[in-house]
Design a protein around this motif. Structure first.
Motif, PDB file in Angstrom:
ATOM      1  N   ILE A 130      38.499  29.430  -4.089  1.00  0.00           N
ATOM      2  CA  ILE A 130      37.265  30.002  -3.540  1.00  0.00           C
ATOM      3  C   ILE A 130      36.732  29.138  -2.408  1.00  0.00           C
ATOM      4  CG2 ILE A 130      34.844  30.503  -4.085  1.00  0.00           C
ATOM      5  CD1 ILE A 130      35.959  31.138  -6.994  1.00  0.00           C
ATOM      6  N   GLY A 131      36.748  27.822  -2.600  1.00  0.00           N
ATOM      7  CA  GLY A 131      36.283  26.919  -1.547  1.00  0.00           C
ATOM      8  C   GLY A 131      37.114  27.043  -0.289  1.00  0.00           C
ATOM      9  N   ALA A 132      38.435  27.174  -0.442  1.00  0.00           N
ATOM     10  CA  ALA A 132      39.306  27.326   0.716  1.00  0.00           C
ATOM     11  C   ALA A 132      39.029  28.631   1.449  1.00  0.00           C
ATOM     12  CB  ALA A 132      40.772  27.269   0.269  1.00  0.00           C
ATOM     13  N   GLU A 133      38.782  29.705   0.693  1.00  0.00           N
ATOM     14  CA  GLU A 133      38.470  30.993   1.330  1.00  0.00           C
ATOM     15  C   GLU A 133      37.164  30.915   2.103  1.00  0.00           C
ATOM     16  OE1 GLU A 133      37.651  35.713   0.264  1.00  0.00           O
ATOM     17  OE2 GLU A 133      38.048  34.293  -1.355  1.00  0.00           O
ATOM     18  N   LEU A 134      36.135  30.355   1.486  1.00  0.00           N
ATOM     19  CA  LEU A 134      34.843  30.237   2.163  1.00  0.00           C
ATOM     20  C   LEU A 134      34.988  29.442   3.455  1.00  0.00           C
ATOM     21  CD1 LEU A 134      31.366  29.584   0.679  1.00  0.00           C
ATOM     22  CD2 LEU A 134      32.228  28.016   2.411  1.00  0.00           C
ATOM     23  N   ALA A 135      35.668  28.299   3.374  1.00  0.00           N
ATOM     24  CA  ALA A 135      35.825  27.459   4.558  1.00  0.00           C
ATOM     25  C   ALA A 135      36.567  28.184   5.667  1.00  0.00           C
ATOM     26  CB  ALA A 135      36.550  26.174   4.180  1.00  0.00           C
ATOM     27  N   GLY A 136      37.627  28.889   5.311  1.00  0.00           N
ATOM     28  CA  GLY A 136      38.398  29.594   6.322  1.00  0.00           C
ATOM     29  C   GLY A 136      37.604  30.675   7.029  1.00  0.00           C
ATOM     30  N   LYS A 137      36.784  31.382   6.267  1.00  0.00           N
ATOM     31  CA  LYS A 137      35.985  32.455   6.871  1.00  0.00           C
ATOM     32  C   LYS A 137      34.884  31.904   7.776  1.00  0.00           C
ATOM     33  CE  LYS A 137      36.901  36.135   3.569  1.00  0.00           C
ATOM     34  NZ  LYS A 137      36.400  37.000   2.483  1.00  0.00           N
ATOM     35  N   VAL A 138      34.200  30.862   7.332  1.00  0.00           N
ATOM     36  CA  VAL A 138      33.131  30.300   8.162  1.00  0.00           C
ATOM     37  C   VAL A 138      33.711  29.593   9.382  1.00  0.00           C
ATOM     38  CG1 VAL A 138      31.113  28.798   8.216  1.00  0.00           C
ATOM     39  CG2 VAL A 138      31.638  30.069   6.140  1.00  0.00           C
TER      40      VAL A 138
ATOM     41  N   PHE B 192      34.174  21.469  -3.856  1.00  0.00           N
ATOM     42  CA  PHE B 192      33.696  20.699  -2.705  1.00  0.00           C
ATOM     43  C   PHE B 192      34.873  20.172  -1.869  1.00  0.00           C
ATOM     44  CE2 PHE B 192      29.891  19.478  -5.584  1.00  0.00           C
ATOM     45  CZ  PHE B 192      29.259  20.668  -5.284  1.00  0.00           C
ATOM     46  N   ASP B 193      35.913  19.688  -2.539  1.00  0.00           N
ATOM     47  CA  ASP B 193      37.054  19.155  -1.808  1.00  0.00           C
ATOM     48  C   ASP B 193      37.763  20.234  -0.993  1.00  0.00           C
ATOM     49  OD1 ASP B 193      36.623  16.609  -2.740  1.00  0.00           O
ATOM     50  OD2 ASP B 193      38.149  16.699  -4.317  1.00  0.00           O
ATOM     51  N   ALA B 194      37.845  21.446  -1.541  1.00  0.00           N
ATOM     52  CA  ALA B 194      38.494  22.538  -0.813  1.00  0.00           C
ATOM     53  C   ALA B 194      37.695  22.921   0.421  1.00  0.00           C
ATOM     54  CB  ALA B 194      38.664  23.745  -1.725  1.00  0.00           C
ATOM     55  N   VAL B 195      36.375  22.921   0.313  1.00  0.00           N
ATOM     56  CA  VAL B 195      35.536  23.222   1.480  1.00  0.00           C
ATOM     57  C   VAL B 195      35.705  22.136   2.532  1.00  0.00           C
ATOM     58  CG1 VAL B 195      33.180  23.543   2.304  1.00  0.00           C
ATOM     59  CG2 VAL B 195      33.883  24.558   0.129  1.00  0.00           C
ATOM     60  N   ARG B 196      35.681  20.888   2.093  1.00  0.00           N
ATOM     61  CA  ARG B 196      35.848  19.775   3.048  1.00  0.00           C
ATOM     62  C   ARG B 196      37.183  19.895   3.788  1.00  0.00           C
ATOM     63  NH1 ARG B 196      34.184  16.531  -1.779  1.00  0.00           N
ATOM     64  NH2 ARG B 196      31.955  16.056  -1.558  1.00  0.00           N
ATOM     65  N   SER B 197      38.247  20.122   3.041  1.00  0.00           N
ATOM     66  CA  SER B 197      39.572  20.223   3.663  1.00  0.00           C
ATOM     67  C   SER B 197      39.661  21.423   4.597  1.00  0.00           C
ATOM     68  CB  SER B 197      40.650  20.340   2.577  1.00  0.00           C
ATOM     69  OG  SER B 197      40.677  19.186   1.771  1.00  0.00           O
ATOM     70  N   GLY B 198      39.090  22.539   4.181  1.00  0.00           N
ATOM     71  CA  GLY B 198      39.170  23.754   4.983  1.00  0.00           C
ATOM     72  C   GLY B 198      38.394  23.690   6.279  1.00  0.00           C
ATOM     73  N   LEU B 199      37.358  22.873   6.329  1.00  0.00           N
ATOM     74  CA  LEU B 199      36.532  22.780   7.538  1.00  0.00           C
ATOM     75  C   LEU B 199      36.918  21.602   8.425  1.00  0.00           C
ATOM     76  CD1 LEU B 199      32.981  23.636   6.129  1.00  0.00           C
ATOM     77  CD2 LEU B 199      34.512  25.101   7.449  1.00  0.00           C
ATOM     78  N   GLU B 200      37.839  20.783   7.945  1.00  0.00           N
ATOM     79  CA  GLU B 200      38.242  19.617   8.739  1.00  0.00           C
ATOM     80  C   GLU B 200      38.822  20.061  10.078  1.00  0.00           C
ATOM     81  OE1 GLU B 200      40.920  15.536   8.206  1.00  0.00           O
ATOM     82  OE2 GLU B 200      40.842  17.044   6.613  1.00  0.00           O
ATOM     83  N   GLY B 201      38.282  19.486  11.143  1.00  0.00           N
ATOM     84  CA  GLY B 201      38.742  19.821  12.485  1.00  0.00           C
ATOM     85  C   GLY B 201      38.104  21.048  13.083  1.00  0.00           C
ATOM     86  N   SER B 202      37.254  21.754  12.325  1.00  0.00           N
ATOM     87  CA  SER B 202      36.581  22.952  12.848  1.00  0.00           C
ATOM     88  C   SER B 202      35.272  22.565  13.531  1.00  0.00           C
ATOM     89  CB  SER B 202      36.291  23.945  11.729  1.00  0.00           C
ATOM     90  OG  SER B 202      35.187  23.511  10.952  1.00  0.00           O
ATOM     91  N   ALA B 203      34.666  23.541  14.201  1.00  0.00           N
ATOM     92  CA  ALA B 203      33.387  23.305  14.864  1.00  0.00           C
ATOM     93  C   ALA B 203      32.202  23.469  13.922  1.00  0.00           C
ATOM     94  CB  ALA B 203      33.241  24.265  16.040  1.00  0.00           C
ATOM     95  N   VAL B 204      32.456  23.840  12.674  1.00  0.00           N
ATOM     96  CA  VAL B 204      31.385  24.055  11.704  1.00  0.00           C
ATOM     97  C   VAL B 204      30.805  22.717  11.270  1.00  0.00           C
ATOM     98  CG1 VAL B 204      30.827  24.962   9.419  1.00  0.00           C
ATOM     99  CG2 VAL B 204      32.431  26.191  10.905  1.00  0.00           C
TER     100      VAL B 204
END
Length: 427
Positions: A335-343, A379-391
């Protein structure tokens, strides 16, 4: 693709406002539409009848004929009859009906819409009525107006009225129901218009019972800052409605505190908003502040409806109709990975906030859904998914329902909206 719609050059009645469009199969339900038309006229409401029937001779001569509707849908009525392909005919007549009704509304010739039907007629009329503006009066008297009606209503304010008996002749029951529907639509089109709320910018906010304190305080703060806040309850239909209004351009900023519908979509719970949840603001360039509210739970119905494979999970009876199930570390990571990818796909400024003290009223220390391992995976999945993004990823120590965090969320969204407005002025 059907051609541009040109309404037929027929002589329409001398319409004295208000007026409504009556859309239906006049070859099978002419008597019922005549009854409704007469009831509306008795209430001082004129009508424009539109026929989408393809079976035979109309029992009620419509102002806009089925041949003209077929043409508006890119087809030919005689060819549809010759082909005798019900599915193809329904598709053509649905497209034509939608085009004709939308044109009548756009030109200001009607202020309401009404249809009668079984599942086929309801499906066709609903497809046309769903495309009308929010708040436009529209009613369908239907044999299908019970159970799951999402396929007909979608994310609109279309009203379905149970027909009780089939729409197959006039009798002491059907005339009561049809008469009430006509009276209801007459009341709507004759009502004093409700003020639209002025020019305050609109913010959409997502809420669930377990995030209510956060969203309530954030809403109050945003109202202090001059916004009008639309709060959506995240029960599947709420998320779809919010995404729809964002896509339609109503919304200036999104406070997506409660993203719980992602859990139900992943696991199969009853409150899924579908795969498009959390995509409209990102695609539309709308500033958004996103958090992880209620990502600790999947929703089922009453306890005895929980699927057998989940009966040994951490379950919490929220009320007699809703049972909550704690997400596992594996589910939380997905779920965290999906949220991060979409945002991360956002085309406008976006912030994701991790409430490290707990993501719902049940998830804090000592709560029934307190699970540090599942939270850490999320939390870790969100952090990993947003790494390098502009978010902008912000980690806050508070529980999601802490009032200090709620005010911070509102203030941060306010800053993003102002930043976007300034950038727009400088273009």
């Amino acid at each position: 693709m059907p051609p541009a719609v040109v309404l037929p050059a027929v002589v329409l009645p001398a319409v004295v406002l208000p007026a409504v469009v009556l859309l239906g199969a006049m070859d099978t339900k002419g008597a019922e539409y005549s009854f409704v038309r007469d009831r509306l006229r008795a209430a001082g409401v004129e009508t424009i009848t539109v026929d989408f029937g393809v079976l035979g001779t109309p029992l009620l001569s419509a102002d806009i004929s089925s041949g003209e509707v077929a043409e508006a849908g890119g087809g030919d009525l005689e060819q549809l009859r010759a082909d005798a392909d019900r599915g193809a005919a329904m598709a053509i007549m649905a497209a034509g009906s939608a085009a004709v009704v939308k044109r009548l509304v756009a030109e200001g010739r009607v202020q309401g819409a009404l249809a009668l039907g079984g599942t086929g007629g309801t499906s066709l009329a609903a497809a046309a009525f769903r495309e009308l503006p929010l708040g436009f009066p529209r009613i369908i008297v239907s044999t299908a107006a019970s159970g799951d009606t999402a396929q007909y209503i979608g994310e609109t304010d279309l009203i379905l009225v149970p027909s009780i008996v089939d729409i197959a002749g006039l009798n002491r029951i059907s005339t009561k129901i049809l008469g009430n529907a006509a009276a209801a639509l007459s009341g709507m089109v004759n009502a004093v218009p409700v003020p639209d709320g002025g020019s305050r910018p609109l913010v959409a906010a997502s809420m669930f019972g377990v995030t209510t304190p956060c969203v309530t305080r954030a809403r109050e703060r945003l109202e202090e800052l001059g916004y009008e806040v639309l709060v959506f309850h995240m029960t599947g239909s709420g998320g779809r409605a919010m995404e729809s209004l964002i896509r339609q351009g109503y919304i200036d900023g999104v406070l997506d505190v409660t993203t719980t519908e992602l859990c139900d979509n992943l696991v199969g719970g009853v409150f899924s908003a579908g795969a498009d949840r959390l995509t409209a603001a990102a695609a539309g360039g709308i500033p958004q502040v996103v958090s992880l509210g209620a990502l600790d739970m999947v929703n089922w119905g009453a306890i005895d409806t929980v699927p057998a494979q989940f009966r040994d999970r951490n379950l919490y009876v929220h009320n007699s109709s809703v049972t909550l199930m704690r997400t596992t570390p594996e589910e939380s990571s997905a779920i965290g990975a999906e949220l991060a990818g979409k945002v991360a796909a956002s085309t406008a400024e976006a912030v994701v906030v991790l409430p490290l003290g707990g993501v719902s009223a049940l998830a804090g220390p000592g709560g029934p859904f307190y699970d540090p391992a599942a939270d850490a995976a999320l939390f870790d999945a969100v952090r990993s998914g947003l790494e390098g993004s502009a978010v902008d990823l912000v980690e806050r120590p508070e529980h999601i329902n802490d009032p200090e965090l709620a005010v911070w969320l509102a203030d941060r969204l306010h800053a993003l909206i102002r930043q976007a407005a300034t950038a727009e002025l400088q273009r």
